[in-house]
Design an enzyme around this catalytic site. Structure first.
Site, PDB file in Angstrom:
ATOM      1  N   GLU A 305       0.813  -1.230   0.000  1.00  0.00           N
ATOM      2  CA  GLU A 305       0.000   0.000   0.000  1.00  0.00           C
ATOM      3  C   GLU A 305       0.838   1.268   0.000  1.00  0.00           C
ATOM      4  O   GLU A 305       0.800   2.048   0.959  1.00  0.00           O
ATOM      5  CB  GLU A 305      -0.876   0.035   1.257  1.00  0.00           C
ATOM      6  CG  GLU A 305      -2.009  -0.929   1.268  1.00  0.00           C
ATOM      7  CD  GLU A 305      -2.768  -0.874   2.601  1.00  0.00           C
ATOM      8  OE1 GLU A 305      -2.177  -0.555   3.638  1.00  0.00           O
ATOM      9  OE2 GLU A 305      -3.961  -1.166   2.576  1.00  0.00           O
ATOM     10  N   PRO A 306       1.600   1.528  -1.052  1.00  0.00           N
ATOM     11  CA  PRO A 306       2.409   2.742  -1.075  1.00  0.00           C
ATOM     12  C   PRO A 306       1.555   3.994  -1.238  1.00  0.00           C
ATOM     13  O   PRO A 306       0.608   4.011  -2.025  1.00  0.00           O
ATOM     14  CB  PRO A 306       3.295   2.541  -2.311  1.00  0.00           C
ATOM     15  CG  PRO A 306       2.499   1.632  -3.200  1.00  0.00           C
ATOM     16  CD  PRO A 306       1.737   0.734  -2.284  1.00  0.00           C
ATOM     17  N   ARG A 308       3.071   7.737  -0.116  1.00  0.00           N
ATOM     18  CA  ARG A 308       4.102   8.754  -0.357  1.00  0.00           C
ATOM     19  C   ARG A 308       4.978   8.449  -1.569  1.00  0.00           C
ATOM     20  O   ARG A 308       5.232   9.316  -2.399  1.00  0.00           O
ATOM     21  CB  ARG A 308       4.988   8.845   0.897  1.00  0.00           C
ATOM     22  CG  ARG A 308       5.934  10.020   0.913  1.00  0.00           C
ATOM     23  CD  ARG A 308       6.941   9.868   2.071  1.00  0.00           C
ATOM     24  NE  ARG A 308       6.292   9.547   3.321  1.00  0.00           N
ATOM     25  CZ  ARG A 308       5.863  10.437   4.214  1.00  0.00           C
ATOM     26  NH1 ARG A 308       6.034  11.715   3.992  1.00  0.00           N
ATOM     27  NH2 ARG A 308       5.269  10.044   5.324  1.00  0.00           N
ATOM     28  N   CYS A 377      -1.135  33.178  10.985  1.00  0.00           N
ATOM     29  CA  CYS A 377      -0.901  33.817  12.282  1.00  0.00           C
ATOM     30  C   CYS A 377      -0.385  32.817  13.314  1.00  0.00           C
ATOM     31  O   CYS A 377      -1.044  32.547  14.326  1.00  0.00           O
ATOM     32  CB  CYS A 377      -2.175  34.469  12.773  1.00  0.00           C
ATOM     33  SG  CYS A 377      -2.585  35.870  11.765  1.00  0.00           S
ATOM     34  N   GLU A 378       0.757  32.241  13.034  1.00  0.00           N
ATOM     35  CA  GLU A 378       1.440  31.338  13.960  1.00  0.00           C
ATOM     36  C   GLU A 378       2.926  31.594  13.755  1.00  0.00           C
ATOM     37  O   GLU A 378       3.398  31.538  12.624  1.00  0.00           O
ATOM     38  CB  GLU A 378       1.202  29.859  13.589  1.00  0.00           C
ATOM     39  CG  GLU A 378      -0.209  29.368  13.658  1.00  0.00           C
ATOM     40  CD  GLU A 378      -0.675  29.085  15.069  1.00  0.00           C
ATOM     41  OE1 GLU A 378       0.159  28.712  15.906  1.00  0.00           O
ATOM     42  OE2 GLU A 378      -1.878  29.259  15.321  1.00  0.00           O
TER      43      GLU A 378
END
Ligand code: PLP
Length: 456
Positions: A305-306, A308, A377-378
Site C-alpha cells: 500500500e504505497p 508517499r 498567524c502562527e
C-alpha cells in the site's frame, strides 16, 4: 557558482522516490525552471499562486515500478494498492486505476472519490480505526472489502452479514510489534498503537471469526510506518505475516491475501537515501516467498500500500515571495503567499524539503540565507529555517519539491485562506485537476440563526 546540486543529479527514471525533483524537471535556455515541459512562470501567470503541480510521467513511473517489481519478484498473484490518504482526488483515483493499481480509503469521502474516479470496487479496501456505521454500510453496499481493525468493526460486520444472510469476506489488521526509525507520530506497527489487533490477541480473534455464521477471513494486513529508509523491518514483517497465516490455518481459516502496507520513504533533501521501489518490493517478496516455502504454503496474493512513494516526488508547490524582514545579526524572514494551510507538515513534523528560485534555480549569486515563512498567524508557520537561495525580491517565485503527498490532502482553511488550485502537467500542456477555492466558497457552510439576523 552552482549550489543547488540536487538539480544537477542524475535522475532515476524508474524509481522516482530516489529523486528530489519530478523526472521531467528541466532548466530552459532562459535559465528558468520547467516541469512536464511547462514553464513554471507561465503557469503562475495563468493560474496564480500558490499552486500545486503534479507531473504525470513521475506518477506513472512510480505506479509502474511497483507493478513491474511485483511481477518480477513475486511468483504468486499481486496487487499494489495506492494509499489514497496521501493525495485523494477524482484525478488521482482515475490515474491509479488506469495503471491497474488498487486503492485504499479510510472514510466515506475517500471511498466515494475512488468510485467516482473509476476504481473498480473489487480493487478498493476500506481501513480505519473508528469507522462509522454509515461508512461500514456504504462499503458493504458497494462490495468493498473492509479491513477489520477492532472488535467494534467485527461485531457490526457480523450483524450486517447475518441480516443479509450471506457470506462477507473480511481482512484483519494487526500490529506486528515492529519498531522502525521514523518519526514517532507516524510509527504504527509497534504494540502501543491505536491501529489494529495486538498480535497476542489473534488466536482469540480467529476463534471469534470461526464462531460467526457469515464472516470469511480472506486477508491479513499490517502497516509499520511511513518514510522508512531501512529494508529490514519489511523483511521481518513478511516473515511474521506468513507465520500468522500458518497459525490461522489451525483455526480453519484459509488466508489468501497478504497486505504488507506501505511506508517506503522518498528523498526530500540531499542527505536522504531511500531504497528504490525495486529493492523494496524485492525484499518484501523474497521474505514472503522464503517463509511460504519453509511452511509449505501456497503463495497468497501479495498486496502493498504505497502512498508517499507513489505521489510525493511528482508534486511541487509554487509560492510567490512577498514581504522581507531583516533582523540584523539574527535572520532574514522572507514571507510567501501560502504556508501551513497548504503544507502542514513542517509545523506538525518538523519535516524538511528542498526548494529553489524558479527564475534562477541553479545559480546562487550570493550566500543569502533566508527563513521562509508562511502567511498564517502562527510564529511556527515556517516552511524553511535557513535555506540558501539566489538573490531574490518581492514577486519572485519559489518552487518547493516533494509536496505531492500529505500536503493537499492535509490542507486546511486556517485563517480562511482558500486552498490552491492543482494542475497536472504532461508534454508541455497543463490541465486543472482541482479548482482554486475563493474566499466566498469558504462561507458556504456558515449559518447565521434567524434571531441574529433580526437583531442586526
Ligand atoms: C499511511 C498508510 C499507508 C501509506 O503509507 P506511505 O508511507 O505513504 O506509503 C498505507 N497503509 C496504511 C494502512 C496507512 O495508514
Amino acid at each position: 557558482m552552482v549550489k543547488n546540486s540536487f538539480l544537477k543529479e542524475k535522475i532515476d527514471l524508474k524509481s522516482p522516490n530516489k529523486n528530489i525533483t519530478p523526472v521531467t524537471t528541466s532548466i530552459g535556455s532562459d535559465g528558468k525552471l520547467s516541469i512536464g515541459g511547462c514553464s513554471i512562470e507561465e503557469l503562475v501567470e495563468k493560474y496564480d499562486s500558490p499552486l500545486y503541480i503534479l507531473d504525470e510521467i513521475t506518477l506513472r513511473n512510480s505506479c509502474r515500478a511497483y507493478k513491474k517489481a511485483l511481477q518480477k519478484y513475486y511468483p504468486g498473484e499481486s496487487l499494489p494498492i495506492y494509499a489514497s490518504k496521501a493525495n485523494s482526488s477524482v484525478f488521482m483515483s482515475n490515474l491509479i486505476s488506469s495503471e491497474g493499481l488498487g486503492l485504499d480509503a479510510v472514510s466515506e469521502g475517500e471511498l466515494l472519490t475512488a468510485l467516482k474516479g473509476g476504481v473498480p470496487n473489487e480493487k478498493i479496501v476500506f481501513h480505519g480505526n473508528n469507522k462509522s456505521d454509515k461508512e461500514i454500510e456504504f462499503a458493504v453496499r458497494n462490495n468493498i472489502k473492509v479491513i477489520v481493525d477492532n472488535d467494534f468493526d467485527l461485531d457490526r460486520l457480523e450483524k450486517i452479514s447475518n441480516s443479509f444472510n450471506h457470506d462477507l469476506e473480511i481482512m484483519i489488521r494487526f500490529t506486528p510489534g515492529i519498531e522502525c526509525h521514523t518519526h514517532e507520530y507516524i510509527r504504527t506497527g509497534s504494540f502501543d498503537s491505536k491501529f489494529g489487533f495486538g498480535i497476542e490477541y489473534l488466536n482469540t480473534l480467529f476463534t471469534k471469526i470461526s464462531n460467526t455464521k457469515h464472516l470469511k477471513l480472506k486477508g491479513l494486513h499490517a502497516h509499520i510506518g511511513s518514510q522508512i529508509f531501512e529494508l529490514e523491518p519489511h523483511k521481518d514483517l513478511g516473515e511474521i505475516m506468513v507465520n500468522v497465516i500458518v497459525e490461522a490455518q489451525k483455526f480453519g481459516h484459509n488466508i489468501e491475501e497478504l497486505n504488507v502496507g506501505g511506508g517506503l520513504g522518498i528523498k526530500y533533501i540531499e542527505s536522504d537515501d531511500p531504497p528504490s521501489i525495486d529493492e523494496w518490493v524485492k525484499t518484501v517478496s523474497n521474505s514472503v516467498v522464503k517463509a511460504c516455502k519453509k511452511n509449505n504454503l501456497d503463495f497468497p496474493t501479495l498486496m502493498c500500500e504505497p502512498g508517499r512513494s507513489i505521489v510525493s516526488t511528482a508534486g511541487i508547490t509554487i509560492y510567490k515571495i512577498g514581504a522581507f524582514k531583516e533582523i540584523p545579526g539574527v535572520r532574514t524572514y522572507l514571507s510567501v503567499d501560502g504556508g501551513m494551510s497548504d503544507n502542514p507538515r513542517p509545523i506538525t513534523y518538523q519535516s524538511n524539503y528542498s526548494a529553489c528560485l524558479v527564475s534562477n534555480p541553479l545559480n546562487i549569486s550570493s550566500k543569502n540565507k533566508y527563513t521562509i515563512a508562511g502567511k498564517h498567524c502562527e510564529s511556527g508557520d515556517v516552511l524553511f529555517k535557513e535555506i540558501e537561495l539566489a538573490d531574490c525580491k518581492t514577486g519572485d517565485l519559489i518552487c518547493v519539491f516533494g509536496t505531492g503527498a500529505y500536503n493537499n490532502s492535509m490542507s486546511s482553511n486556517y485563517n480562511r485562506i482558500p486552498r490552491p488550485a492543482a494542475l497536472l502537467v504532461y508534454d508541455g500542456e497543463a490541465e486543472i485537476i482541482q479548482m482554486r477555492e475563493s474566499p466566498l466558497d469558504l462561507l458556504k457552510y456558515d449559518v447565521l440563526p434567524d434571531r441574529f439576523i433580526k437583531q442586526n
